[in-house]
Motif scaffolding. Structure first.
Motif, PDB file in Angstrom:
ATOM      1  N   UNK A 148       0.819  -1.215   0.000  1.00 29.12           N
ATOM      2  CA  UNK A 148       0.000   0.000   0.000  1.00 29.12           C
ATOM      3  C   UNK A 148       0.849   1.261   0.000  1.00 29.12           C
ATOM      4  N   UNK A 149       2.131   1.131   0.376  1.00 25.18           N
ATOM      5  CA  UNK A 149       3.023   2.288   0.435  1.00 25.18           C
ATOM      6  C   UNK A 149       3.712   2.585  -0.899  1.00 25.18           C
ATOM      7  N   UNK A 150       3.631   1.638  -1.833  1.00 23.62           N
ATOM      8  CA  UNK A 150       4.269   1.849  -3.132  1.00 23.62           C
ATOM      9  C   UNK A 150       3.637   3.033  -3.863  1.00 23.62           C
ATOM     10  N   UNK A 151       4.458   3.805  -4.528  1.00 22.63           N
ATOM     11  CA  UNK A 151       3.946   4.910  -5.332  1.00 22.63           C
ATOM     12  C   UNK A 151       3.122   4.319  -6.473  1.00 22.63           C
ATOM     13  N   UNK A 152       2.095   5.020  -6.902  1.00 24.88           N
ATOM     14  CA  UNK A 152       1.242   4.530  -7.997  1.00 24.88           C
ATOM     15  C   UNK A 152       2.062   4.232  -9.248  1.00 24.88           C
ATOM     16  N   UNK A 153       3.016   5.101  -9.543  1.00 25.38           N
ATOM     17  CA  UNK A 153       3.859   4.902 -10.730  1.00 25.38           C
ATOM     18  C   UNK A 153       4.710   3.642 -10.595  1.00 25.38           C
ATOM     19  N   UNK A 154       5.080   3.313  -9.356  1.00 24.92           N
ATOM     20  CA  UNK A 154       5.890   2.122  -9.124  1.00 24.92           C
ATOM     21  C   UNK A 154       5.052   0.852  -9.326  1.00 24.92           C
ATOM     22  N   UNK A 155       3.793   0.921  -8.896  1.00 25.14           N
ATOM     23  CA  UNK A 155       2.894  -0.222  -9.076  1.00 25.14           C
ATOM     24  C   UNK A 155       2.723  -0.492 -10.574  1.00 25.14           C
ATOM     25  N   UNK A 156       2.607   0.567 -11.332  1.00 25.43           N
ATOM     26  CA  UNK A 156       2.442   0.437 -12.784  1.00 25.43           C
ATOM     27  C   UNK A 156       3.694  -0.134 -13.450  1.00 25.43           C
ATOM     28  N   UNK A 157       4.823  -0.075 -12.727  1.00 30.53           N
ATOM     29  CA  UNK A 157       6.084  -0.566 -13.290  1.00 30.53           C
ATOM     30  C   UNK A 157       6.335  -2.035 -12.984  1.00 30.53           C
ATOM     31  N   UNK A 158       5.493  -2.624 -12.135  1.00 28.88           N
ATOM     32  CA  UNK A 158       5.665  -4.037 -11.805  1.00 28.88           C
ATOM     33  C   UNK A 158       5.535  -4.897 -13.065  1.00 28.88           C
ATOM     34  N   UNK A 159       6.344  -5.917 -13.156  1.00 30.57           N
ATOM     35  CA  UNK A 159       6.253  -6.802 -14.314  1.00 30.57           C
ATOM     36  C   UNK A 159       4.971  -7.625 -14.205  1.00 30.57           C
ATOM     37  N   UNK A 160       4.538  -8.161 -15.326  1.00 31.23           N
ATOM     38  CA  UNK A 160       3.331  -9.000 -15.340  1.00 31.23           C
ATOM     39  C   UNK A 160       3.511 -10.188 -14.393  1.00 31.23           C
ATOM     40  N   UNK A 161       4.705 -10.759 -14.377  1.00 31.10           N
ATOM     41  CA  UNK A 161       4.986 -11.899 -13.500  1.00 31.10           C
ATOM     42  C   UNK A 161       4.844 -11.506 -12.034  1.00 31.10           C
ATOM     43  N   UNK A 162       5.254 -10.289 -11.711  1.00 33.44           N
ATOM     44  CA  UNK A 162       5.151  -9.817 -10.332  1.00 33.44           C
ATOM     45  C   UNK A 162       3.695  -9.589  -9.942  1.00 33.44           C
ATOM     46  N   UNK A 163       2.900  -9.118 -10.890  1.00 36.44           N
ATOM     47  CA  UNK A 163       1.470  -8.903 -10.633  1.00 36.44           C
ATOM     48  C   UNK A 163       0.797 -10.241 -10.366  1.00 36.44           C
ATOM     49  N   UNK A 164       1.178 -11.238 -11.140  1.00 42.10           N
ATOM     50  CA  UNK A 164       0.626 -12.582 -10.942  1.00 42.10           C
ATOM     51  C   UNK A 164       0.997 -13.101  -9.549  1.00 42.10           C
ATOM     52  N   UNK A 165       2.177 -12.706  -9.072  1.00 41.64           N
ATOM     53  CA  UNK A 165       2.677 -13.182  -7.780  1.00 41.64           C
ATOM     54  C   UNK A 165       1.987 -12.518  -6.587  1.00 41.64           C
ATOM     55  N   UNK A 166       1.295 -11.421  -6.826  1.00 41.11           N
ATOM     56  CA  UNK A 166       0.608 -10.730  -5.732  1.00 41.11           C
ATOM     57  C   UNK A 166      -0.416 -11.660  -5.075  1.00 41.11           C
ATOM     58  N   UNK A 167      -0.464 -11.628  -3.775  1.00 39.02           N
ATOM     59  CA  UNK A 167      -1.448 -12.451  -3.067  1.00 39.02           C
ATOM     60  C   UNK A 167      -2.789 -11.724  -3.059  1.00 39.02           C
ATOM     61  N   UNK A 168      -3.829 -12.433  -2.728  1.00 40.18           N
ATOM     62  CA  UNK A 168      -5.166 -11.828  -2.651  1.00 40.18           C
ATOM     63  C   UNK A 168      -5.174 -10.697  -1.621  1.00 40.18           C
ATOM     64  N   UNK A 169      -4.476 -10.916  -0.507  1.00 37.36           N
ATOM     65  CA  UNK A 169      -4.409  -9.891   0.546  1.00 37.36           C
ATOM     66  C   UNK A 169      -3.676  -8.646   0.056  1.00 37.36           C
ATOM     67  N   UNK A 170      -2.622  -8.855  -0.728  1.00 38.90           N
ATOM     68  CA  UNK A 170      -1.869  -7.714  -1.252  1.00 38.90           C
ATOM     69  C   UNK A 170      -2.712  -6.904  -2.237  1.00 38.90           C
ATOM     70  N   UNK A 171      -3.435  -7.598  -3.109  1.00 30.53           N
ATOM     71  CA  UNK A 171      -4.292  -6.917  -4.083  1.00 30.53           C
ATOM     72  C   UNK A 171      -5.383  -6.132  -3.358  1.00 30.53           C
TER      73      UNK A 171
END
Length: 208
Positions: free
Chosen positions: A138-161
């Motif tokens: 939740x502390x990540x900058x919005x621009x940083x979230x947009x920079x996450x790779x697709x693989x990293x997005x897939x790795x996000x847990x339900x709680x993180x999302x």
């Protein structure tokens, strides 16, 4: 060693620094540590770097932190990682941040997470992203979230999302939205769903 003048410490050769024992490095005063040139610091053995006290780590300058080798960064304890000053976090190389262990990644303070550069976040491995706490995510900058790779997005847990802010959700690229696992999409809050852009909604798969 602790009695040496800071000017003398700064004059030590790389060979002399390598010859220092772990105990001698740990005995250096914060002023002596701060007096080391970046090239001198990068010459220290990984075991010596791992022996630095929290106070010594805090005393490191931005240029010194930038000079740390990937091997030295990986050798840091979780306590040492958390002690790196917020202003110095951005000085770590992308390679060094990408090499952090999952335990080190999870040890980053909220302020340090905010200080990460977009390039550093983009370089994070999926396992590192999955190791982040919901508070860190939740502390990540919005621009940083947009920079996450697709693989990293897939790795996000339900709680993180579920912990993503509406600004972060709105910053996701259509490709990232399409990469979210169905369970994660189902866990989105009403506010998060409302924050989705038209392009993001259009990117949702049938399964999602």
């Amino acid at each position: 060693v602790a009695a040496m003048e800071t000017a003398d410490i700064g004059a030590l050769t790389s060979t002399q620094l390598v010859a220092l024992t772990t105990a001698q490095v740990a005995a250096l005063t914060t002023a002596q540590v701060a007096a080391l040139k970046p090239t001198q610091l990068s010459a220290l053995e990984t075991a010596d770097v791992a022996a630095l006290t929290t106070a010594q780590v805090v005393a490191l300058t931005t240029s010194q932190v930038a000079a740390l080798t990937t091997a030295q960064v990986v050798a840091l304890t979780t306590t040492q990682v958390a002690a790196i000053e917020t202003a110095d976090i951005a000085a770590l190389t992308v390679a060094s941040v990408a090499a952090l262990t999952t335990a080190q990644t999870a040890a980053l303070t909220t302020a340090q997470v905010v200080a990460l550069t977009t390039a550093q976040v983009a370089g994070l491995k999926p396992a590192q992203v999955a190791a982040l706490t919901t508070t860190q995510v939740a502390a990540l900058q919005a621009a940083d979230v947009a920079a996450l790779t697709t693989a990293s997005v897939v790795a996000l847990t339900t709680a993180q999302v579920a912990a993503l802010t509406t600004a972060q959700v709105a910053a996701l690229t259509p490709a990232q939205v399409a990469a979210l696992e169905t369970a994660d999409v189902a866990a989105l809050t009403t506010a998060q769903v409302v924050a989705l852009t038209t392009a993001q909604v259009a990117a949702l798969t049938t399964a999602q």
